[in-house]
Design a protein around this motif. Structure first.
Motif, PDB file in Angstrom:
ATOM      1  N   VAL A  33      42.326  38.573  30.865  1.00  0.00           N
ATOM      2  CA  VAL A  33      42.157  37.264  31.490  1.00  0.00           C
ATOM      3  C   VAL A  33      42.402  37.384  32.991  1.00  0.00           C
ATOM      4  N   ARG A  34      41.537  36.794  33.785  1.00  0.00           N
ATOM      5  CA  ARG A  34      41.674  36.765  35.238  1.00  0.00           C
ATOM      6  C   ARG A  34      41.717  35.318  35.707  1.00  0.00           C
ATOM      7  N   ALA A  35      42.413  35.097  36.821  1.00  0.00           N
ATOM      8  CA  ALA A  35      42.530  33.739  37.373  1.00  0.00           C
ATOM      9  C   ALA A  35      42.165  33.761  38.847  1.00  0.00           C
ATOM     10  N   LEU A  36      41.260  32.905  39.241  1.00  0.00           N
ATOM     11  CA  LEU A  36      40.850  32.782  40.638  1.00  0.00           C
ATOM     12  C   LEU A  36      40.911  31.318  41.056  1.00  0.00           C
ATOM     13  N   LEU A  37      41.053  31.102  42.348  1.00  0.00           N
ATOM     14  CA  LEU A  37      40.914  29.738  42.862  1.00  0.00           C
ATOM     15  C   LEU A  37      39.522  29.243  42.485  1.00  0.00           C
ATOM     16  N   ALA A  89      43.191  35.231  44.261  1.00  0.00           N
ATOM     17  CA  ALA A  89      43.345  35.680  42.870  1.00  0.00           C
ATOM     18  C   ALA A  89      44.821  35.549  42.495  1.00  0.00           C
ATOM     19  N   TYR A  90      45.078  35.214  41.242  1.00  0.00           N
ATOM     20  CA  TYR A  90      46.462  35.014  40.787  1.00  0.00           C
ATOM     21  C   TYR A  90      46.754  35.941  39.610  1.00  0.00           C
ATOM     22  N   PRO A  91      47.981  36.480  39.556  1.00  0.00           N
ATOM     23  CA  PRO A  91      48.360  37.337  38.430  1.00  0.00           C
ATOM     24  C   PRO A  91      48.344  36.553  37.119  1.00  0.00           C
ATOM     25  N   ILE A 114      51.307  31.409  40.311  1.00  0.00           N
ATOM     26  CA  ILE A 114      50.551  30.852  41.439  1.00  0.00           C
ATOM     27  C   ILE A 114      51.088  31.407  42.763  1.00  0.00           C
ATOM     28  N   ALA A 115      50.859  32.664  42.985  1.00  0.00           N
ATOM     29  CA  ALA A 115      51.173  33.356  44.244  1.00  0.00           C
ATOM     30  C   ALA A 115      50.569  34.751  44.081  1.00  0.00           C
ATOM     31  N   PRO A 116      50.363  35.478  45.174  1.00  0.00           N
ATOM     32  CA  PRO A 116      49.726  36.789  45.026  1.00  0.00           C
ATOM     33  C   PRO A 116      50.540  37.768  44.195  1.00  0.00           C
ATOM     34  N   THR A 117      51.887  37.699  44.278  1.00  0.00           N
ATOM     35  CA  THR A 117      52.715  38.659  43.560  1.00  0.00           C
ATOM     36  C   THR A 117      53.817  37.940  42.796  1.00  0.00           C
ATOM     37  N   PRO A 118      53.961  38.214  41.513  1.00  0.00           N
ATOM     38  CA  PRO A 118      55.028  37.546  40.761  1.00  0.00           C
ATOM     39  C   PRO A 118      56.409  38.025  41.208  1.00  0.00           C
TER      40      PRO A 118
END
Ligand code: FES
Length: 313
Positions: free
Chosen positions: A40-44, A100-102, A114-118
């Motif tokens: 699964v990938r998440a993008l704006l 892109a979100y983790p 909701i940030a580039p790096t958890p």
């Protein structure tokens, strides 16, 4: 923007291969899709070209292709990988990208950071999950604010969900208390209809509903227990702020037997064709207005400070 935690946003089954799915987290539009490896990938959910929702596009060769001019974006970093009519020899500028979100999948739920790096640990799989005879998933949007939804979860769970054949009561077994970073309290429950009390006067109720509200995550767990403390059913419900004073929720329910252990024959018969649980996505404002304030009154004292710390991180 909601940061500082892995947010469970959808059940895994809600994101099929090839089809992007839109979800709004806080005010942030996000599109989820599966890449070529089914991850699964998440993008704006906004194309950087002309601001069209990427969720209107389709998945091609594991990348998400915008429906308008056909730019494609890689799920792992949001980089634009292909622009139709631009020769491969010209390449695609690295600045053509979308946020892109983790993501993480665990126990049938999809989590997004909701940030580039958890900056927090991954959600753990359920420990010692009892052999579940029934597992249900769901998600939706409630037309009440996050704060009110949380208060209703605590004071009137019967307005949020019902387990057919089980009636929750407002007879509390002691006060809410803080246990391992969760606000925990219990109330009695009995066999019967959620809306029709048992005709006979009941003094000995055979069930307990335990509520565990996490301070670290927007998550509440309801456990239906026998009085011998055996877990019969467990609802894990995640809720996050949605746009315009709505609340987005997603849940998983497991039950140890198709017919709850100990359920009387009459209740088994009456609930034969019912789902194991119903989580409501419409809520009666009149019922909410009439709800007495209960354990939600303890929220500020017990876990609001910890929850506020999490949101600042
Ligand atoms: S708006 Fe998406 S490619 Fe043009």
């Amino acid at each position: 923007m909601i940061t500082g935690q892995w947010l469970a946003v959808l059940p895994s089954i809600a994101v099929p291969a090839q089809t992007p799915v839109a979800v709004v987290i806080g005010e942030l539009p996000v599109v989820l899709f599966r890449d070529a490896d089914a991850a699964v990938r998440a993008l704006l959910d906004r194309c950087p070209h002309r601001r069209v929702p990427l969720s209107l596009g389709k998945v091609v060769n594991g990348a998400l292709r915008c429906a308008y001019h056909g730019w494609s974006f890689a799920g792992e970093n949001g980089r634009c990988t292909d622009i139709p009519n631009v020769g491969k020899e010209n390449g695609v500028p690295a600045s053509f990208c979308v946020d892109a979100y983790p993501t993480h999948e665990c126990d049938g739920l999809i989590y997004v950071w909701i940030a580039p790096t958890p900056s927090g640990p991954l959600p753990l799989p359920r420990a010692a999950d009892p052999a579940a005879a029934v597992t249900q998933f769901g998600h939706g949007n409630a037309a009440i604010s996050y704060e009110h939804y949380r208060a209703v979860l605590l004071d009137g769970p019967e307005l949020i969900f019902d387990i057919p054949g089980v009636r929750f009561t407002d007879f509390y077994l002691g006060d809410a208390e803080l246990r391992h970073g969760k606000m925990v309290f219990e109330c009695e429950a009995e066999w019967g209809s959620a809306h029709r009390p048992a005709k006979v006067k009941v003094t000995d109720r055979p069930l307990i509903l335990r509520t565990e509200l996490s301070a670290e995550h927007d998550q509440v767990i309801f456990r239906l227990l026998s009085t011998a403390n055996a877990e019969l059913g467990c609802l894990e419900l995640h809720f996050t702020r949605g746009p315009r004073s709505t609340t987005h929720y997603c849940w998983r329910y497991t039950q140890t037997s198709r017919h709850l252990t100990g359920r009387p024959w009459r209740q088994k018969w009456l609930t034969l064709n019912s789902p194991a649980i119903r989580v409501h996505n419409r809520h009666d404002g009149g019922d909410i207005a009439k709800l007495l304030v209960g354990p939600s009154a303890n929220y500020n004292d017990l876990i609001a400070p910890a929850a506020a710390t999490r949101q600042e991180n």
